[in-house]
Design a protein around this motif. Sequence first.
Motif, PDB file in Angstrom:
ATOM      1  N   ILE A   3       0.840  -1.215   0.000  1.00  0.00           N
ATOM      2  CA  ILE A   3       0.000   0.000   0.000  1.00  0.00           C
ATOM      3  C   ILE A   3       0.864   1.249   0.000  1.00  0.00           C
ATOM      4  O   ILE A   3       0.630   2.183  -0.771  1.00  0.00           O
ATOM      5  CB  ILE A   3      -0.967  -0.009   1.210  1.00  0.00           C
ATOM      6  N   THR A   4       1.877   1.294   0.865  1.00  0.00           N
ATOM      7  CA  THR A   4       2.710   2.504   0.954  1.00  0.00           C
ATOM      8  C   THR A   4       3.552   2.723  -0.302  1.00  0.00           C
ATOM      9  O   THR A   4       3.826   3.857  -0.670  1.00  0.00           O
ATOM     10  CB  THR A   4       3.628   2.450   2.198  1.00  0.00           C
ATOM     11  N   GLU A   5       3.949   1.634  -0.983  1.00  0.00           N
ATOM     12  CA  GLU A   5       4.722   1.785  -2.219  1.00  0.00           C
ATOM     13  C   GLU A   5       3.824   2.169  -3.396  1.00  0.00           C
ATOM     14  O   GLU A   5       4.194   3.012  -4.216  1.00  0.00           O
ATOM     15  CB  GLU A   5       5.461   0.485  -2.551  1.00  0.00           C
ATOM     16  N   THR A   6       2.653   1.550  -3.489  1.00  0.00           N
ATOM     17  CA  THR A   6       1.761   1.801  -4.623  1.00  0.00           C
ATOM     18  C   THR A   6       1.090   3.164  -4.525  1.00  0.00           C
ATOM     19  O   THR A   6       0.927   3.855  -5.522  1.00  0.00           O
ATOM     20  CB  THR A   6       0.678   0.701  -4.701  1.00  0.00           C
ATOM     21  N   TRP A   7       0.674   3.541  -3.320  1.00  0.00           N
ATOM     22  CA  TRP A   7      -0.009   4.821  -3.117  1.00  0.00           C
ATOM     23  C   TRP A   7       0.757   5.620  -2.076  1.00  0.00           C
ATOM     24  O   TRP A   7       0.505   5.498  -0.868  1.00  0.00           O
ATOM     25  CB  TRP A   7      -1.448   4.591  -2.661  1.00  0.00           C
ATOM     26  N   PRO A   8       1.696   6.472  -2.516  1.00  0.00           N
ATOM     27  CA  PRO A   8       2.517   7.254  -1.568  1.00  0.00           C
ATOM     28  C   PRO A   8       1.704   8.229  -0.705  1.00  0.00           C
ATOM     29  O   PRO A   8       2.195   8.684   0.321  1.00  0.00           O
ATOM     30  CB  PRO A   8       3.484   8.035  -2.464  1.00  0.00           C
ATOM     31  N   ASP A   9       0.469   8.552  -1.128  1.00  0.00           N
ATOM     32  CA  ASP A   9      -0.366   9.465  -0.332  1.00  0.00           C
ATOM     33  C   ASP A   9      -0.792   8.838   0.991  1.00  0.00           C
ATOM     34  O   ASP A   9      -1.212   9.548   1.907  1.00  0.00           O
ATOM     35  CB  ASP A   9      -1.633   9.858  -1.117  1.00  0.00           C
TER      36      ASP A   9
END
Length: 200
Positions: free
Chosen positions: A176-182
């Motif tokens: 999640i943190t890599e795919t969506w940096p927001d």
Amino acid sequence: MAEKPEPVKVLYCPSCSLPAEYCEFGPDFEKCKPWLIKNAPELYPDLLKEADEKEAERVSEQLHSVGISSFGADGAVSSVHSGETSSFKQEEVKRLPGGKIKKKVRQEVVIEKVVRNKRKSITIIKGLDLFGIKLSDASKKLGKKFATGASVVKGPTEKEQIDVQGDIAYDIVEFITETWPDVPETAIYFIEEGKKVPAA
């Protein structure tokens, strides 16, 4: 000769058109409450107590927003200074017409593992949409990454969530943190034994 009985005067609520005693069983008791507090307080003493508590809470919030000390429920003095940060974040409250209160939803992703039929597990992901992520796209990416079925479904609170087949709870945070940096890692939580635990 016996006296003629006097007719009983019945007080009708203008909101629900029921007798005041039956307002609580009517279609919308919330609309009746202000009228009942004013015209029939003896029928619903709890409403008076509730109204007094709301008024005290409102005054306390006003004092709190200006930074003035006030006495808490336990009698202890609590004060808030402009430079002091409180240990808990209060959720923002929005007042809607009719006096209803709408709390602003905190931006957080909640991951929960549910076991079905004693061996099959499903990982539920809630809250990705609060970060502006389209859930249908997210479910496709999750399905491809973990080579499993993923779908968008409505949860018990009528909010949409992503159900992913299999136990991918701990592998998913990094994805999640890599795919969506927001989505910051501090905003991701796990639900373990009914308690919310931060992922970070």
